[in-house]
Write a protein that holds these residues in place. Structure first.
Motif, short mmCIF file in Angstrom:
data_model
loop_
_atom_site.label_atom_id
_atom_site.label_comp_id
_atom_site.label_asym_id
_atom_site.label_seq_id
_atom_site.Cartn_x
_atom_site.Cartn_y
_atom_site.Cartn_z
N THR A 4 0.83 -1.21 0.00
CA THR A 4 0.00 0.00 0.00
C THR A 4 0.86 1.25 0.00
O THR A 4 0.64 2.18 -0.77
N GLN A 47 -5.62 0.02 -13.22
CA GLN A 47 -6.94 -0.59 -13.08
C GLN A 47 -7.80 0.14 -12.07
O GLN A 47 -9.03 0.13 -12.17
N SER A 48 -7.19 0.81 -11.09
CA SER A 48 -7.95 1.54 -10.09
C SER A 48 -8.28 2.96 -10.54
O SER A 48 -8.91 3.72 -9.80
N GLY A 49 -7.87 3.32 -11.77
CA GLY A 49 -8.24 4.62 -12.32
C GLY A 49 -7.18 5.69 -12.25
O GLY A 49 -7.42 6.83 -12.67
N THR A 69 -4.92 14.27 -11.42
CA THR A 69 -4.68 13.71 -10.08
C THR A 69 -4.61 14.83 -9.06
O THR A 69 -4.43 15.99 -9.40
N ALA A 97 -20.55 2.04 -6.12
CA ALA A 97 -19.21 1.64 -6.57
C ALA A 97 -18.34 2.87 -6.80
O ALA A 97 -17.15 2.87 -6.48
N ASP A 98 -18.92 3.94 -7.35
CA ASP A 98 -18.15 5.16 -7.57
C ASP A 98 -17.75 5.79 -6.24
O ASP A 98 -16.67 6.38 -6.12
N ARG A 100 -17.09 4.17 -3.41
CA ARG A 100 -15.95 3.40 -2.90
C ARG A 100 -14.66 3.78 -3.63
O ARG A 100 -13.60 3.94 -3.02
N SER A 101 -14.76 3.93 -4.96
CA SER A 101 -13.59 4.30 -5.74
C SER A 101 -13.07 5.68 -5.34
O SER A 101 -11.86 5.89 -5.20
N ALA A 102 -13.99 6.63 -5.11
CA ALA A 102 -13.60 7.98 -4.72
C ALA A 102 -12.89 7.98 -3.38
O ALA A 102 -11.87 8.65 -3.19
N HIS A 104 -11.24 5.50 -1.98
CA HIS A 104 -9.92 4.88 -2.12
C HIS A 104 -8.92 5.87 -2.72
O HIS A 104 -7.75 5.90 -2.33
N LYS A 105 -9.38 6.70 -3.66
CA LYS A 105 -8.47 7.68 -4.27
C LYS A 105 -8.07 8.75 -3.27
O LYS A 105 -6.92 9.20 -3.25
#
Length: 239
Positions: A4, A47-49, A69, A97-98, A100-102, A104-105
């Motif tokens: 990580t 893959q994670s964007g 970024t 899902a979006d 969760r992705s946000a 994580h970013k």
């Protein structure tokens, strides 16, 4: 350095070098791992964007698009925890899902110490959830093409099943998502019916975005009785 932390450090290394590329061999030496490990890490980031691109050629390598970024955020552990709690409210919506992705970013670009403190604080927060067996709507599966067409203003072709399961093909000018505790809908102008319609997301069997742009048309969503309640724009909540 665990994976990580290495992923976070990779992003920052590429950010600092941008727009100059960094080769996988150079990155492997920098983080004291194998080239294969670095390539796997870079693939995971892609893959994670994370906008990491490969540049071919002898002087090529990997480049991070800094325009897409965020630099390390000055966000507190309490603020990160608040985001996690708030985004949890999107469970059961087309945006789960979006969300969760946000999250994580956001966590990925936080400094290590603050990220660890946020994780510790989050471990002290527990959320009440419905008891086992309690009825709860399944999280709707929304094809990315549908969400993107709504944003880009493109006409959609839907294969849609009614309550009896009969399928029809319709061209729809998308306008908005309508949502509530029970179901979520795509609202738009249905060319088949020549009227505003709400299409339940779980009844959309297939969707295709056409090249045609949505024409200028006033669609009064108040004509829909889909939800049986008042419509409250998300913008009223500060979005």
């Amino acid at each position: 350095m665990n994976r990580t932390d290495r992923l976070y450090a990779l992003v920052e290394e590429l950010r600092a070098a941008s727009p100059r590329p960094r080769s996988a061999r150079m990155l492997a030496a920098r983080f004291e791992v194998s080239v294969r490990t670095v390539e796997r890490d870079l693939a995971a980031l892609q893959q994670s964007g994370v906008p990491v691109y490969a540049v071919p050629g002898r002087s090529g390598g990997y480049v991070l698009d800094r325009r897409r970024t965020l630099p390390p955020l000055t966000i507190t552990p309490a603020e990160a925890t608040a985001l996690a709690v708030g985004l949890n409210a999107l469970a059961g919506t087309p945006f789960a899902a979006d969300a969760r992705s946000a999250l994580h970013k956001v966590l990925a670009v936080m400094p290590e110490r603050e990220r660890a403190a946020a994780a510790e604080m989050a471990g002290r927060v527990q959320l009440l959830v419905p008891a086992a067996g309690a009825a709860r709507s399944a999280e709707p599966v929304v094809p990315a093409v549908l969400r993107e067409a709504l944003t880009a203003g493109r006409v959609l072709r839907l294969e849609y099943g009614d309550r009896e399961g009969a399928l029809t093909s319709r061209e729809v000018e998308p306008v908005a998502f309508l949502g509530g505790d029970e179901h979520w809908y795509l609202a738009g102008w249905c060319r088949l019916r020549q009227a505003p319609r709400g299409f339940r997301l779980d009844r959309i069997r297939a969707v295709e975005a056409l090249d045609e742009r949505v024409p200028a048309r006033h669609v009064d969503l108040s004509e829909l009785d889909t939800l049986g309640s008042d419509l409250v724009p998300l913008a009223e909540f500060g979005v």
